[in-house]
Design a protein around this motif. Sequence first.
Motif, PDB file in Angstrom:
ATOM      1  N   LEU A  33       0.841  -1.198   0.000  1.00 17.24           N
ATOM      2  CA  LEU A  33       0.000   0.000   0.000  1.00 17.24           C
ATOM      3  C   LEU A  33       0.875   1.246   0.000  1.00 17.24           C
ATOM      4  O   LEU A  33       0.563   2.229  -0.665  1.00 17.24           O
ATOM      5  N   MET A 102      -4.885   8.259   7.163  1.00 19.07           N
ATOM      6  CA  MET A 102      -5.782   7.101   7.174  1.00 19.07           C
ATOM      7  C   MET A 102      -5.840   6.418   5.816  1.00 19.07           C
ATOM      8  O   MET A 102      -6.013   5.203   5.724  1.00 19.07           O
ATOM      9  N   ASP A 103      -5.664   7.183   4.752  1.00 19.37           N
ATOM     10  CA  ASP A 103      -5.747   6.615   3.409  1.00 19.37           C
ATOM     11  C   ASP A 103      -4.617   5.623   3.132  1.00 19.37           C
ATOM     12  O   ASP A 103      -4.735   4.772   2.253  1.00 19.37           O
ATOM     13  N   ASP A 104      -3.529   5.717   3.896  1.00 17.14           N
ATOM     14  CA  ASP A 104      -2.397   4.810   3.684  1.00 17.14           C
ATOM     15  C   ASP A 104      -2.731   3.349   3.986  1.00 17.14           C
ATOM     16  O   ASP A 104      -2.018   2.454   3.537  1.00 17.14           O
ATOM     17  N   ILE A 105      -3.797   3.106   4.734  1.00 15.44           N
ATOM     18  CA  ILE A 105      -4.171   1.733   5.065  1.00 15.44           C
ATOM     19  C   ILE A 105      -5.505   1.341   4.400  1.00 15.44           C
ATOM     20  O   ILE A 105      -6.195   0.428   4.825  1.00 15.44           O
ATOM     21  N   ASN A 106      -5.810   2.024   3.316  1.00 13.77           N
ATOM     22  CA  ASN A 106      -7.012   1.734   2.533  1.00 13.77           C
ATOM     23  C   ASN A 106      -6.672   0.634   1.520  1.00 13.77           C
ATOM     24  O   ASN A 106      -5.996   0.877   0.528  1.00 13.77           O
ATOM     25  N   PHE A 107      -7.143  -0.575   1.766  1.00 13.59           N
ATOM     26  CA  PHE A 107      -6.798  -1.719   0.935  1.00 13.59           C
ATOM     27  C   PHE A 107      -7.496  -1.726  -0.423  1.00 13.59           C
ATOM     28  O   PHE A 107      -7.194  -2.580  -1.251  1.00 13.59           O
ATOM     29  N   THR A 108      -8.388  -0.783  -0.681  1.00 16.62           N
ATOM     30  CA  THR A 108      -9.037  -0.714  -1.995  1.00 16.62           C
ATOM     31  C   THR A 108      -8.256   0.154  -2.969  1.00 16.62           C
ATOM     32  O   THR A 108      -8.551   0.140  -4.159  1.00 16.62           O
ATOM     33  N   ARG A 109      -7.292   0.897  -2.491  1.00 19.02           N
ATOM     34  CA  ARG A 109      -6.520   1.765  -3.382  1.00 19.02           C
ATOM     35  C   ARG A 109      -5.493   0.950  -4.167  1.00 19.02           C
ATOM     36  O   ARG A 109      -5.114  -0.146  -3.759  1.00 19.02           O
TER      37      ARG A 109
END
Length: 130
Positions: A33, A102-109
């Motif tokens: 990620l 928080m976006d750094d751990i967004n698995f959909t990115r």
Amino acid sequence: MASIFTKIINREIPAHIVAENDQFIAFLDIMPLVKGHVLVVPKQEVDYIFDLEPDVLSGLHLFAQQVAKAMDKTIKCTRIGVAVIGLEVPHVHVHLVPLKSMDDINFTRPKLKLSQEELGDIAHQIKKGF
């Protein structure tokens, strides 16, 4: 059939290993990620984290803590995030993800595509934190 993580543990396929002991291994995610995304895995192949024996489960988290502290020393981030998803590989694994937001751990990115040289450099930096 052995999981891809068991193949890494058995050195049947290469990985950028950052830490290892007799029960656990930690290596860089090859589709991270963010730079520095590490997977912490028990050497015992178990599919579901809550099927681990209590001592293995606690040992996994203590080992992950050691790895996260090494990451904290060497990767510029606000903190190390932790996630257990368990759907993508049928072998327990804990994601340690360097976070700035928080976006750094967004698995959909979309995942990063890093060169082997970049991954090797990151692994070397994390190892220096121990």
